[in-house]
Design a protein around this motif. Structure first.
Motif, PDB file in Angstrom:
ATOM      1  N   PRO A  61       0.811  -1.221   0.000  1.00 37.86           N
ATOM      2  CA  PRO A  61       0.000   0.000   0.000  1.00 37.86           C
ATOM      3  C   PRO A  61       0.845   1.272   0.000  1.00 37.86           C
ATOM      4  O   PRO A  61       1.957   1.300   0.508  1.00 37.86           O
ATOM      5  N   ASN A  62       0.270   2.299  -0.576  1.00 42.12           N
ATOM      6  CA  ASN A  62       0.922   3.612  -0.661  1.00 42.12           C
ATOM      7  C   ASN A  62      -0.024   4.647  -0.065  1.00 42.12           C
ATOM      8  O   ASN A  62      -1.145   4.810  -0.545  1.00 42.12           O
ATOM      9  N   PRO A  63       0.410   5.381   0.974  1.00 41.62           N
ATOM     10  CA  PRO A  63      -0.477   6.391   1.563  1.00 41.62           C
ATOM     11  C   PRO A  63      -0.809   7.529   0.606  1.00 41.62           C
ATOM     12  O   PRO A  63      -1.770   8.263   0.811  1.00 41.62           O
ATOM     13  N   PHE A  64      -0.024   7.662  -0.476  1.00 39.10           N
ATOM     14  CA  PHE A  64      -0.230   8.763  -1.425  1.00 39.10           C
ATOM     15  C   PHE A  64      -0.995   8.340  -2.676  1.00 39.10           C
ATOM     16  O   PHE A  64      -1.387   9.174  -3.484  1.00 39.10           O
ATOM     17  N   GLY A  65      -1.178   7.026  -2.875  1.00 35.99           N
ATOM     18  CA  GLY A  65      -1.824   6.580  -4.107  1.00 35.99           C
ATOM     19  C   GLY A  65      -2.115   5.100  -4.084  1.00 35.99           C
ATOM     20  O   GLY A  65      -2.344   4.513  -3.031  1.00 35.99           O
ATOM     21  N   GLY A  66      -2.084   4.460  -5.270  1.00 33.81           N
ATOM     22  CA  GLY A  66      -2.435   3.057  -5.390  1.00 33.81           C
ATOM     23  C   GLY A  66      -1.315   2.131  -4.941  1.00 33.81           C
ATOM     24  O   GLY A  66      -0.182   2.560  -4.708  1.00 33.81           O
ATOM     25  N   PRO A  67      -1.607   0.834  -4.794  1.00 35.65           N
ATOM     26  CA  PRO A  67      -0.615  -0.140  -4.370  1.00 35.65           C
ATOM     27  C   PRO A  67       0.484  -0.321  -5.408  1.00 35.65           C
ATOM     28  O   PRO A  67       0.271  -0.071  -6.607  1.00 35.65           O
ATOM     29  N   PHE A  68       1.662  -0.800  -4.955  1.00 36.68           N
ATOM     30  CA  PHE A  68       2.774  -0.999  -5.882  1.00 36.68           C
ATOM     31  C   PHE A  68       2.413  -2.121  -6.849  1.00 36.68           C
ATOM     32  O   PHE A  68       1.987  -3.199  -6.426  1.00 36.68           O
ATOM     33  N   PRO A  69       2.614  -1.909  -8.166  1.00 39.02           N
ATOM     34  CA  PRO A  69       2.083  -2.853  -9.150  1.00 39.02           C
ATOM     35  C   PRO A  69       3.022  -3.993  -9.541  1.00 39.02           C
ATOM     36  O   PRO A  69       2.651  -4.816 -10.379  1.00 39.02           O
ATOM     37  N   ALA A  70       4.214  -4.066  -8.965  1.00 33.84           N
ATOM     38  CA  ALA A  70       5.195  -5.051  -9.435  1.00 33.84           C
ATOM     39  C   ALA A  70       5.856  -5.775  -8.267  1.00 33.84           C
ATOM     40  O   ALA A  70       5.631  -5.439  -7.101  1.00 33.84           O
ATOM     41  N   SER A  71       6.691  -6.757  -8.595  1.00 34.84           N
ATOM     42  CA  SER A  71       7.344  -7.583  -7.571  1.00 34.84           C
ATOM     43  C   SER A  71       8.718  -7.063  -7.170  1.00 34.84           C
ATOM     44  O   SER A  71       9.251  -7.471  -6.138  1.00 34.84           O
ATOM     45  N   ILE A  72       9.330  -6.230  -7.994  1.00 37.23           N
ATOM     46  CA  ILE A  72      10.611  -5.600  -7.672  1.00 37.23           C
ATOM     47  C   ILE A  72      10.525  -4.113  -7.982  1.00 37.23           C
ATOM     48  O   ILE A  72       9.706  -3.686  -8.798  1.00 37.23           O
ATOM     49  N   CYS A  73      11.372  -3.349  -7.323  1.00 36.96           N
ATOM     50  CA  CYS A  73      11.559  -1.948  -7.677  1.00 36.96           C
ATOM     51  C   CYS A  73      12.770  -1.857  -8.598  1.00 36.96           C
ATOM     52  O   CYS A  73      13.841  -2.402  -8.275  1.00 36.96           O
ATOM     53  N   THR A  74      12.613  -1.200  -9.732  1.00 33.60           N
ATOM     54  CA  THR A  74      13.703  -1.065 -10.698  1.00 33.60           C
ATOM     55  C   THR A  74      13.978   0.426 -10.909  1.00 33.60           C
ATOM     56  O   THR A  74      13.231   1.102 -11.609  1.00 33.60           O
ATOM     57  N   SER A  75      15.018   0.923 -10.277  1.00 35.43           N
ATOM     58  CA  SER A  75      15.303   2.358 -10.256  1.00 35.43           C
ATOM     59  C   SER A  75      16.491   2.647 -11.172  1.00 35.43           C
ATOM     60  O   SER A  75      17.625   2.289 -10.866  1.00 35.43           O
ATOM     61  N   VAL A  76      16.198   3.270 -12.320  1.00 34.05           N
ATOM     62  CA  VAL A  76      17.192   3.464 -13.371  1.00 34.05           C
ATOM     63  C   VAL A  76      17.758   4.887 -13.318  1.00 34.05           C
ATOM     64  O   VAL A  76      17.012   5.864 -13.280  1.00 34.05           O
ATOM     65  N   ASN A  77      19.067   4.976 -13.294  1.00 33.69           N
ATOM     66  CA  ASN A  77      19.813   6.237 -13.389  1.00 33.69           C
ATOM     67  C   ASN A  77      19.431   7.241 -12.303  1.00 33.69           C
ATOM     68  O   ASN A  77      19.845   7.100 -11.163  1.00 33.69           O
TER      69      ASN A  77
END
Length: 265
Positions: A61-77
């Motif tokens: 869950p995200n207090p600012f919006g919808g739930p996280f939609p994926a199984s990993i976080c992929t943070s590019v650059n």
């Protein structure tokens, strides 16, 4: 409230965390220019589920919006944390920080590794090297009798000595039956201050370090956190148990770096 863990609970935490190392090693085999982060997410989710665990990020869950939609976080650059996997192919010279969470036998694992895509500039390679060094300097402080401020000071001092920014809005945390437990574990602080570290305290230390200024912004998706100046950021994370004399690292980069070989930082 801080929950100290028993030896049996620590072993269950270890199994959840070692699964993350194996999952990230599977991704290390396929990370290259042209691969999309959505493809990486699919591989990670299948591997986690095939090994009897649940990807804890999916639906978080995200207090600012919808739930996280994926199984990993992929943070590019320039994405610091919470990047959502997408169909944009990775390019030569990119870096991608992959944060992964699992729940196995009722206990959570949490670990992150920043991967180099193809040939990366020496400037960015150095950022990754120093960030990873800072993680281990923080881990050295995670022993009985020290305080949380000792961990934060070790991370911050190493990174600022290289003129890098230390993100303050996002921090490490306790780990256990829940992915995020007390206490918070900042990547900055003063020696000798903060919560006393006791045997059985299990925490995740995760330096999020920027090449430029430390200020960040949030995208309209209410998840993706970027550097305000558009410069890249690196992120490494281990989960560990506080012990007398030396921390017990529960997650592992060993399988990942076996795959990467001489390309490992």
């Amino acid at each position: 409230m801080i929950f100290l863990k028993t030896e049996d609970e620590i072993e269950l935490l270890r199994q959840a965390n070692l699964l993350i190392g194996r999952t990230l090693a599977e991704l290390a085999k396929i990370i290259k220019p042209g691969v999309t982060t959505l493809e990486l997410d699919k591989v990670a989710e299948e591997f986690i589920c095939d090994n009897g665990a649940i990807p804890t990020f999916k639906g978080f869950p995200n207090p600012f919006g919808g739930p996280f939609p994926a199984s990993i976080c992929t943070s590019v650059n320039d994405v610091v944390v919470h990047g959502i996997p997408n169909n944009v192919p990775l390019k030569d010279g990119d870096i991608v920080s992959i944060d992964c969470g699992t729940k196995l036998n009722g206990f959570c694992g949490d670990s992150c590794y920043t991967f180099l895509v193809g040939e990366v500039s020496e400037e960015i390679r150095q950022l990754c090297k120093v960030t990873k060094e800072a993680l281990y300097l923080g881990i050295e402080q995670a022993v009985v009798g020290h305080r949380l401020g000792d961990i934060g000071y070790a991370v911050e001092n190493h990174c600022t000595s290289h003129s890098y920014g230390v993100v303050r809005e996002f921090v490490g945390h306790g780990v256990g039956r829940e992915m995020h437990e007390d206490p918070q574990v900042p990547n900055y602080g003063k020696r000798g201050t903060g919560t006393m570290l006791k045997k059985g305290l299990c925490i995740a230390i995760e330096p999020m370090i920027t090449l430029g200024a430390r200020q960040v912004t949030m995208d309209s998706d209410r998840w993706t956190i970027r550097t305000r100046d558009g410069k890249p950021a690196a992120h490494y994370e281990h989960s560990l148990a506080v012990r007398q004399g030396k921390a017990d690292v529960l997650s592992s980069f060993e399988e990942i770096e076996k795959v990467l070989g001489d390309k490992a930082i």
